[in-house]
Design an enzyme around this catalytic site. Structure first.
Site, PDB file in Angstrom:
ATOM      1  N   CYS A  79       0.853  -1.192   0.000  1.00  0.00           N
ATOM      2  CA  CYS A  79       0.000   0.000   0.000  1.00  0.00           C
ATOM      3  C   CYS A  79       0.890   1.243   0.000  1.00  0.00           C
ATOM      4  CB  CYS A  79      -0.906  -0.021   1.232  1.00  0.00           C
ATOM      5  SG  CYS A  79      -1.941   1.453   1.386  1.00  0.00           S
ATOM      6  N   CYS A 151      -8.013  -5.777 -10.245  1.00  0.00           N
ATOM      7  CA  CYS A 151      -7.624  -4.668 -11.124  1.00  0.00           C
ATOM      8  C   CYS A 151      -7.275  -3.486 -10.218  1.00  0.00           C
ATOM      9  CB  CYS A 151      -8.792  -4.352 -12.058  1.00  0.00           C
ATOM     10  SG  CYS A 151      -8.415  -3.153 -13.322  1.00  0.00           S
TER      11      CYS A 151
END
Length: 163
Positions: A79, A151
């Site tokens: 992240c 995605c």
């Protein structure tokens, strides 16, 4: 008699409410508290404009613009906001969509929600630690593995090469 049948038929027809007539609004059904919570100002100081747009405003970067799209080295995608490991390079594949795609996430590090932002149901993905928007998961991935296509916006991640 015929008029009564037509009248009843018309009442039934106009009374039906099909799925295509439903107006669903995008809602955030996630009520979870994340381990890392910061103010809008704190996030804006730490993230680039694009990272903030994607991670904090659930935006989408333009297709084929991410440097991570062509990343081929072994490593982990984390992240961009908090560094939580999200995806492994061995689960990445070229989906042809213009966004980095994976057939699975690192279990427990990605949270899921449902959104209707573009008019139909999609499964949205968030970092399970800071709540940052990552992208969406679809069921059109590689059949020989999970069948899933995660995605993901490249701006939502950083790549950490394997040692």
């Amino acid at each position: 008699m015929f008029k009564n049948i037509v009248l009843i038929f018309c009442i039934i027809l106009t009374g039906c409410n099909g799925n295509s007539q439903e107006k669903k609004q995008a809602t955030n059904t996630t009520t979870a508290k994340y381990t890392i919570e910061k103010s809008k100002e704190e996030w804006k100081k730490e993230l680039t404009d694009m990272q903030y747009y994607v991670l904090r405003e659930a935006g989408t970067e333009r297709a084929f613009t991410s440097d991570l799209l062509k990343e081929k080295r072994k490593g982990t995608y984390v992240c961009a906001a908090c560094g939580t490991a999200l995806f492994k390079s061995e689960h990445k594949f070229d989906s042809g969509t213009g966004w980095p795609s994976f057939d699975r996430a690192i279990e427990g590090n990605v949270a899921y929600d449902v959104d209707y932002k573009i008019g139909y149901k999609r499964t949205e993905e968030h970092c399970a630690v800071c709540g940052g928007h990552l992208g969406h998961v679809f069921e059109d991935g590689p059949r020989e593995t999970t069948g899933e296509r995660h995605c993901i916006n490249g701006a939502a991640m950083k790549f950490v090469p394997a040692k």
